[in-house]
Motif scaffolding. Structure first.
Motif, PDB file in Angstrom:
ATOM      1  N   ALA A 238       0.829  -1.208   0.000  1.00  0.00           N
ATOM      2  CA  ALA A 238       0.000   0.000   0.000  1.00  0.00           C
ATOM      3  C   ALA A 238       0.858   1.251   0.000  1.00  0.00           C
ATOM      4  O   ALA A 238       1.696   1.437   0.877  1.00  0.00           O
ATOM      5  CB  ALA A 238      -0.902  -0.011   1.235  1.00  0.00           C
ATOM      6  N   ARG A 239       0.625   2.105  -0.955  1.00  0.00           N
ATOM      7  CA  ARG A 239       1.377   3.350  -0.993  1.00  0.00           C
ATOM      8  C   ARG A 239       0.536   4.434  -0.343  1.00  0.00           C
ATOM      9  O   ARG A 239      -0.676   4.500  -0.556  1.00  0.00           O
ATOM     10  CB  ARG A 239       1.717   3.672  -2.439  1.00  0.00           C
ATOM     11  N   LYS A 240       1.182   5.290   0.446  1.00  0.00           N
ATOM     12  CA  LYS A 240       0.460   6.408   1.042  1.00  0.00           C
ATOM     13  C   LYS A 240       0.307   7.489  -0.012  1.00  0.00           C
ATOM     14  O   LYS A 240      -0.772   7.942  -0.295  1.00  0.00           O
ATOM     15  CB  LYS A 240       1.231   6.918   2.259  1.00  0.00           C
ATOM     16  N   ASP A 241       1.443   7.912  -0.563  1.00  0.00           N
ATOM     17  CA  ASP A 241       1.422   8.852  -1.686  1.00  0.00           C
ATOM     18  C   ASP A 241       2.803   8.841  -2.325  1.00  0.00           C
ATOM     19  O   ASP A 241       3.648   8.039  -1.959  1.00  0.00           O
ATOM     20  CB  ASP A 241       1.033  10.268  -1.220  1.00  0.00           C
ATOM     21  N   THR A 242       3.030   9.724  -3.265  1.00  0.00           N
ATOM     22  CA  THR A 242       4.347   9.810  -3.895  1.00  0.00           C
ATOM     23  C   THR A 242       4.905  11.188  -3.614  1.00  0.00           C
ATOM     24  O   THR A 242       4.153  12.178  -3.621  1.00  0.00           O
ATOM     25  CB  THR A 242       4.223   9.588  -5.415  1.00  0.00           C
ATOM     26  N   ARG A 243       6.207  11.253  -3.359  1.00  0.00           N
ATOM     27  CA  ARG A 243       6.791  12.574  -3.094  1.00  0.00           C
ATOM     28  C   ARG A 243       6.691  13.437  -4.337  1.00  0.00           C
ATOM     29  O   ARG A 243       6.845  12.937  -5.451  1.00  0.00           O
ATOM     30  CB  ARG A 243       8.259  12.432  -2.681  1.00  0.00           C
ATOM     31  N   PRO A 244       6.455  14.713  -4.159  1.00  0.00           N
ATOM     32  CA  PRO A 244       6.242  15.555  -5.340  1.00  0.00           C
ATOM     33  C   PRO A 244       7.510  15.776  -6.169  1.00  0.00           C
ATOM     34  O   PRO A 244       7.412  16.171  -7.325  1.00  0.00           O
ATOM     35  CB  PRO A 244       5.724  16.878  -4.751  1.00  0.00           C
ATOM     36  N   GLN A 245       8.705  15.553  -5.578  1.00  0.00           N
ATOM     37  CA  GLN A 245       9.897  15.770  -6.404  1.00  0.00           C
ATOM     38  C   GLN A 245      10.859  14.579  -6.306  1.00  0.00           C
ATOM     39  O   GLN A 245      10.750  13.756  -5.405  1.00  0.00           O
ATOM     40  CB  GLN A 245      10.620  17.081  -6.040  1.00  0.00           C
ATOM     41  N   ASP A 246      11.793  14.534  -7.254  1.00  0.00           N
ATOM     42  CA  ASP A 246      12.771  13.447  -7.282  1.00  0.00           C
ATOM     43  C   ASP A 246      13.727  13.544  -6.092  1.00  0.00           C
ATOM     44  O   ASP A 246      14.075  14.634  -5.658  1.00  0.00           O
ATOM     45  CB  ASP A 246      13.632  13.541  -8.555  1.00  0.00           C
ATOM     46  N   SER A 247      14.156  12.396  -5.605  1.00  0.00           N
ATOM     47  CA  SER A 247      15.280  12.380  -4.670  1.00  0.00           C
ATOM     48  C   SER A 247      16.556  12.247  -5.499  1.00  0.00           C
ATOM     49  O   SER A 247      16.546  11.637  -6.560  1.00  0.00           O
ATOM     50  CB  SER A 247      15.181  11.180  -3.740  1.00  0.00           C
ATOM     51  N   VAL A 248      17.641  12.839  -4.997  1.00  0.00           N
ATOM     52  CA  VAL A 248      18.885  12.882  -5.765  1.00  0.00           C
ATOM     53  C   VAL A 248      20.023  12.296  -4.949  1.00  0.00           C
ATOM     54  O   VAL A 248      20.181  12.609  -3.772  1.00  0.00           O
ATOM     55  CB  VAL A 248      19.225  14.344  -6.145  1.00  0.00           C
ATOM     56  N   TRP A 249      20.815  11.425  -5.574  1.00  0.00           N
ATOM     57  CA  TRP A 249      22.014  10.884  -4.935  1.00  0.00           C
ATOM     58  C   TRP A 249      23.196  11.099  -5.862  1.00  0.00           C
ATOM     59  O   TRP A 249      23.067  10.946  -7.084  1.00  0.00           O
ATOM     60  CB  TRP A 249      21.884   9.382  -4.685  1.00  0.00           C
ATOM     61  N   ARG A 250      24.318  11.376  -5.298  1.00  0.00           N
ATOM     62  CA  ARG A 250      25.519  11.439  -6.125  1.00  0.00           C
ATOM     63  C   ARG A 250      26.151  10.057  -6.162  1.00  0.00           C
ATOM     64  O   ARG A 250      26.292   9.385  -5.141  1.00  0.00           O
ATOM     65  CB  ARG A 250      26.497  12.450  -5.521  1.00  0.00           C
ATOM     66  N   HIS A 251      26.526   9.624  -7.359  1.00  0.00           N
ATOM     67  CA  HIS A 251      27.161   8.320  -7.542  1.00  0.00           C
ATOM     68  C   HIS A 251      28.621   8.556  -7.930  1.00  0.00           C
ATOM     69  O   HIS A 251      29.055   9.696  -8.095  1.00  0.00           O
ATOM     70  CB  HIS A 251      26.402   7.556  -8.637  1.00  0.00           C
ATOM     71  N   LEU A 252      29.389   7.492  -8.098  1.00  0.00           N
ATOM     72  CA  LEU A 252      30.781   7.619  -8.525  1.00  0.00           C
ATOM     73  C   LEU A 252      30.837   8.376  -9.848  1.00  0.00           C
ATOM     74  O   LEU A 252      30.010   8.157 -10.725  1.00  0.00           O
ATOM     75  CB  LEU A 252      31.393   6.232  -8.734  1.00  0.00           C
ATOM     76  N   ASP A 253      31.822   9.251  -9.978  1.00  0.00           N
ATOM     77  CA  ASP A 253      31.945  10.024 -11.218  1.00  0.00           C
ATOM     78  C   ASP A 253      32.079   9.105 -12.420  1.00  0.00           C
ATOM     79  O   ASP A 253      32.657   8.021 -12.342  1.00  0.00           O
ATOM     80  CB  ASP A 253      33.189  10.923 -11.147  1.00  0.00           C
ATOM     81  N   LEU A 254      31.566   9.583 -13.548  1.00  0.00           N
ATOM     82  CA  LEU A 254      31.694   8.848 -14.800  1.00  0.00           C
ATOM     83  C   LEU A 254      32.772   9.574 -15.588  1.00  0.00           C
ATOM     84  O   LEU A 254      32.492  10.579 -16.224  1.00  0.00           O
ATOM     85  CB  LEU A 254      30.344   8.904 -15.520  1.00  0.00           C
ATOM     86  N   GLY A 255      33.983   9.096 -15.513  1.00  0.00           N
ATOM     87  CA  GLY A 255      35.083   9.864 -16.096  1.00  0.00           C
ATOM     88  C   GLY A 255      35.173  11.196 -15.388  1.00  0.00           C
ATOM     89  O   GLY A 255      35.233  11.254 -14.167  1.00  0.00           O
ATOM     90  N   VAL A 256      35.137  12.284 -16.174  1.00  0.00           N
ATOM     91  CA  VAL A 256      35.210  13.591 -15.529  1.00  0.00           C
ATOM     92  C   VAL A 256      33.825  14.096 -15.147  1.00  0.00           C
ATOM     93  O   VAL A 256      33.683  15.151 -14.553  1.00  0.00           O
ATOM     94  CB  VAL A 256      35.887  14.639 -16.450  1.00  0.00           C
ATOM     95  N   TRP A 257      32.796  13.356 -15.523  1.00  0.00           N
ATOM     96  CA  TRP A 257      31.432  13.813 -15.258  1.00  0.00           C
ATOM     97  C   TRP A 257      30.991  13.464 -13.857  1.00  0.00           C
ATOM     98  O   TRP A 257      31.197  12.360 -13.380  1.00  0.00           O
ATOM     99  CB  TRP A 257      30.452  13.163 -16.240  1.00  0.00           C
ATOM    100  N   ARG A 258      30.321  14.433 -13.265  1.00  0.00           N
ATOM    101  CA  ARG A 258      29.639  14.184 -12.014  1.00  0.00           C
ATOM    102  C   ARG A 258      28.385  13.396 -12.354  1.00  0.00           C
ATOM    103  O   ARG A 258      27.739  13.693 -13.357  1.00  0.00           O
ATOM    104  CB  ARG A 258      29.201  15.544 -11.496  1.00  0.00           C
ATOM    105  N   LEU A 259      28.041  12.414 -11.569  1.00  0.00           N
ATOM    106  CA  LEU A 259      26.910  11.557 -11.911  1.00  0.00           C
ATOM    107  C   LEU A 259      25.855  11.625 -10.818  1.00  0.00           C
ATOM    108  O   LEU A 259      26.161  11.435  -9.641  1.00  0.00           O
ATOM    109  CB  LEU A 259      27.409  10.122 -12.080  1.00  0.00           C
ATOM    110  N   GLU A 260      24.642  11.932 -11.246  1.00  0.00           N
ATOM    111  CA  GLU A 260      23.552  11.989 -10.262  1.00  0.00           C
ATOM    112  C   GLU A 260      22.506  10.947 -10.591  1.00  0.00           C
ATOM    113  O   GLU A 260      22.146  10.758 -11.750  1.00  0.00           O
ATOM    114  CB  GLU A 260      22.891  13.371 -10.283  1.00  0.00           C
TER     115      GLU A 260
END
Ligand SMILES: [Zn+2]
Length: 488
Positions: free
Chosen positions: A66-88
């Motif tokens: 059962a879901r109560k609701d969905t958050r109105p915005q995305d959650s964001v995590w930083r992951h290991l960089d992809l080469g020189v790119w920051r990865l979210e």
């Protein structure tokens, strides 16, 4: 139709799916599938969705459809960089109603609760933090130092072996300053494993009391295990006489032969009751706490602290002599004397050539500084390895009479301190609490706490000490036993 900068897909749904599978394998995030990949000027954004349909409480194992609701915005995590790119990693999370914890946003398998970083990223940060300095990490990973502090705190909380306080027999309690201005951490060291097993903010009796409270929590104070909200009560167990390995330490359990409601004395199972020796400094605080909670344990004085006191006494004599030279107007000699500090304090075998030459000059000059140096070396000599307890007894007796005749105020004081703690010093030697080894761990701890000076919180400083000197093996994300991989 697509936002500018979206990954160009050959106009084919199948091609896009294949591309996303590629990204999915590249990121190696457990429990998700990739919905979309976007390039922005300074970062790559990967939108993911959780594979599982059920919602899981982030604080316990409760799950529901059962879901109560969905958050109105995305959650964001930083992951290991992809080469020189920051990865979210972006993910739209749902919320659930946990019967214990109330309304919560669902947990994700690839990140720790409350974190803005993936487990892989945190794993890399923790590994680096135990090995290299602040500016390297900040520049290389583009995170600030307090963020590093929060990350290692989370990694430490999760990875520290929960059974690490079992099987403690010979321990040491000591304080270490983690910031200037008298901020201390109290650390408990296992002499057998040569690791830091526990720590808290503060020092003295209160800090040691905190350790014993965690070693043997009273059943009422023990926190309810958060992981299982609705567990049926366990059936009563019959326990045999003597200690029983299946009964958790510190918990008396109603036995069949006892009156209803009567518990076996928890002391029978107390982990504190198994301590054989506790080593410490010569202050009264830790000793008081140990006498109250583990009266059977022998209180030992860490040889490290005795040698440290002798070094302080020597330094006092040296400074007094230097000030005397200065007041006599001999600036040149006074300055030479200032440089002599390390020649006197370091172990003779570790001196540089120049320091050895300085030491030889001091010897030739004789006087009270040289006498003080010889007394300091005699103190150190008591803890040489390979001496029998009888040897040490004789050495202490001789040392005490030398100190009493030294006519140097700091060494007279040292003499009375050693006399007062003679039994504790001998106990340390009898029980094999070795100076070299405790000193090595001590030096490592002090090096790490200096690195932790930059943290704002004591908890972060403590986490760094435990990650570096505690019962944890850290791995890098690509290594087979990396944190979090394979456990979800
Ligand atoms: Zn819950």
């Amino acid at each position: 139709m697509q936002a500018a900068g979206c990954l160009k897909v050959n106009g084919l749904q199948g091609g896009r799916r294949a591309r996303h599978r590629g990204i999915f394998r590249l990121l190696r995030l457990p429990g998700v599938w990739v919905k979309k990949v976007r390039f922005e000027p300074d970062r790559v954004i990967v939108e993911v969705a959780l594979k599982r349909r059920r919602l899981v409480c982030p604080l316990c194992e409760y799950s529901t459809a059962a879901r109560k609701d969905t958050r109105p915005q995305d959650s964001v995590w930083r992951h290991l960089d992809l080469g020189v790119w920051r990865l979210e990693v972006h993910c739209r999370r749902r919320r659930l109603w946990c019967p214990v914890h109330g309304a919560r946003t669902e947990g994700v398998p690839f990140a720790r609760r409350g974190s803005e970083f993936t487990r892989d990223f945190e794993c890399l940060v923790a590994w680096l933090a135990t090995r290299t300095d602040k500016s390297t990490i900040r520049r290389m990973l583009r995170v600030d130092w307090d963020t590093v502090g929060r990350i290692i705190k989370r990694v430490c909380d999760e990875e520290l072996d929960p059974d690490r306080l079992n099987g403690l027999y010979d321990i040491g309690v000591d304080e270490v300053s983690w910031k200037r201005q008298h901020k201390y951490l109290t650390l408990v060291v296992d002499h057998q494993r040569r690791q830091v097993m526990w720590g808290c903010e503060g020092s003295g009796q209160a800090a040691a009391d905190e350790f014993f409270a965690e070693l043997d929590p009273t059943p009422d104070a023990a926190p309810e295990p958060a992981s299982r909200p609705r567990r049926p009560p366990e059936p009563a167990i019959m326990i045999p006489f003597g200690s029983c390995p299946t009964v958790p330490a510190g918990h008396g359990i109603p036995g069949a032969w006892l009156e209803p409601g009567v518990e076996i004395d928890p002391a029978i199972f107390a982990r504190a009751s198994r301590l054989r020796a506790v080593s410490m400094d010569m202050g009264p605080g830790y000793a008081k706490s140990v006498r109250a909670h583990a009266p059977q344990a022998v209180i030992c004085i860490d040889p490290y602290h005795v040698v440290q006191l002798a070094n302080q006494a020597l330094d006092e004599v040296r400074r007094a002599y230097r000030n005397e030279l200065r007041s006599l107007g001999d600036q040149q000699a006074a300055k030479r004397f200032k440089d002599s500090r390390w020649s006197l304090l370091k172990k003779p075998e570790k001196l540089t050539d120049q320091q050895a030459a300085t030491l030889a000059r001091l010897k030739a000059a004789g006087g009270e500084v040289w006498r003080a140096y010889e007394l300091k070396q005699a103190v150190r000599g008591m803890f040489e390895s390979g001496l029998s307890i009888e040897d040490v007894e004789a050495l202490i007796a001789r040392l005490l009479s030398r100190l009493a005749r030294s006519r140097l105020q700091p060494f007279l004081r040292l003499g009375s301190t050693i006399r007062k703690h003679r039994a504790g010093i001998l106990a340390a030697i009898r029980l094999g609490i070795n100076q070299g080894r405790t000193e090595a761990l001590n030096n490592k701890v002090r090096l790490i706490t200096r690195r932790a000076y930059g943290f704002h919180s004591a908890k972060a400083a403590l986490a760094l000490v435990l990650l570096t000197c505690g019962p944890i093996t850290l791995h890098l994300p690509h290594e087979p036993h990396a944190l979090g991989i394979g456990t979800h």
